[in-house]
Design a protein around this motif. Sequence first.
Motif, short mmCIF file in Angstrom:
data_model
loop_
_atom_site.label_atom_id
_atom_site.label_comp_id
_atom_site.label_asym_id
_atom_site.label_seq_id
_atom_site.Cartn_x
_atom_site.Cartn_y
_atom_site.Cartn_z
N VAL A 1 43.87 62.63 53.72
CA VAL A 1 45.16 61.96 53.61
C VAL A 1 46.21 62.94 53.09
N GLU A 2 45.82 63.79 52.16
CA GLU A 2 46.75 64.79 51.61
C GLU A 2 47.26 65.74 52.69
N LEU A 3 46.38 66.11 53.61
CA LEU A 3 46.74 67.09 54.65
C LEU A 3 47.37 66.45 55.89
N ALA A 4 47.35 65.13 55.98
CA ALA A 4 47.84 64.45 57.18
C ALA A 4 49.33 64.72 57.39
N GLN A 5 49.70 64.89 58.66
CA GLN A 5 51.09 65.10 59.04
C GLN A 5 51.42 64.22 60.24
N PRO A 6 52.68 63.84 60.38
CA PRO A 6 53.08 63.08 61.57
C PRO A 6 53.01 63.94 62.82
N ALA A 7 53.05 63.29 63.96
CA ALA A 7 52.91 63.99 65.24
C ALA A 7 54.03 64.99 65.47
N ASP A 8 55.19 64.78 64.86
CA ASP A 8 56.31 65.71 65.02
C ASP A 8 56.54 66.54 63.77
N GLY A 9 55.49 66.76 62.98
CA GLY A 9 55.60 67.48 61.72
C GLY A 9 55.61 68.99 61.88
N PRO A 10 55.62 69.73 60.78
CA PRO A 10 55.69 71.19 60.82
C PRO A 10 54.49 71.86 61.48
N LEU A 11 53.30 71.23 61.39
CA LEU A 11 52.13 71.81 62.06
C LEU A 11 52.36 71.86 63.57
N THR A 12 52.84 70.76 64.13
CA THR A 12 53.09 70.72 65.58
C THR A 12 54.10 71.78 65.97
N ALA A 13 55.15 71.93 65.19
CA ALA A 13 56.17 72.94 65.50
C ALA A 13 55.58 74.34 65.46
N ALA A 14 54.70 74.60 64.48
CA ALA A 14 54.10 75.93 64.35
C ALA A 14 53.15 76.23 65.52
N VAL A 15 52.33 75.25 65.90
CA VAL A 15 51.43 75.46 67.04
C VAL A 15 52.22 75.63 68.33
N ALA A 16 53.28 74.85 68.49
CA ALA A 16 54.13 74.97 69.67
C ALA A 16 54.72 76.36 69.77
N ALA A 17 55.11 76.93 68.65
CA ALA A 17 55.67 78.29 68.65
C ALA A 17 54.62 79.32 69.07
N ILE A 18 53.39 79.14 68.60
CA ILE A 18 52.30 80.04 68.99
C ILE A 18 52.04 79.93 70.49
N ALA A 19 51.99 78.69 71.00
CA ALA A 19 51.76 78.50 72.44
C ALA A 19 52.84 79.17 73.27
#
Length: 262
Positions: free
Chosen positions: A57-75
């Motif tokens: 729960v602590e690590l959970a992020q929304p679908a449009d969160g910073p993790l998604t943005a970071a992976v999108a940048a790598i892709a």
Amino acid sequence: MRIACWQPDWVAGRSHHDDFLSRLTEVAAAASGAGASLLVTPEMSATGYHLGRARTVELAQPADGPLTAAVAAIAARHGLAIVYGWPERAGDTVHNSVHLVDADGTVTARYRKTHLYGEIDRSVFTAGDDLVVQAKLGGLTVGLLVCYDIEFPETVRAHTLAGTELLVVPTALVRPWEFVARTLVPARAFESQLFIAYVNWHSPSPDGYCGLSTVVGPDGAARARQSGPLLIADLDRDALTAARRVTPYLADRRPGLYGGAR
């Protein structure tokens, strides 16, 4: 289409969340250098899986969160589509989710695990309700499942009937269930006549993740070869046509006889 599968080592006590993006950058560069157009990673690849409710729960992020943005940048940087998993926060719930990010950084599909496995899933996650989630990639229709989902024949058949040609299945399979990777996954690909990319973690512990990541063709045969840290497989739609001609399960089905199991 050439795909790459990353089977990372699970190290107990290490925060897989903290170094995921740096490791993914390295692996994406290797996959792109090998000519792959898609990189597949395991279940909950961004954080690790067996974390317990509080940490998940602590690590959970929304679908449009910073993790998604970071992976999108790598892709986008590597011109490579990426499938990754993470705990998705949606209001008061958390889902066991995967994203397919296209080579330009666009999220083209999000799937929430529909079949939860035991208390390890049910104590943390809410099940998704959309079984067949697809996107077009490299001329193929790509579908998404997660781990336990593939152990239900109905899920794979539903994908085939909806036009899925490559079924991508991030997983976190532990010993002693190697049978799933060695026998059940090839059987699913053969009986529903599609490609399956089944991608796991690896751990050397006796009850840890068993590895055995594989890419299986519609004839039930493995397609992948090792290339550095990756499994590489070349997928050809002609193999789908040939398999369905030789073993015409889909054409010979009689759904009118199956009652509710259609």
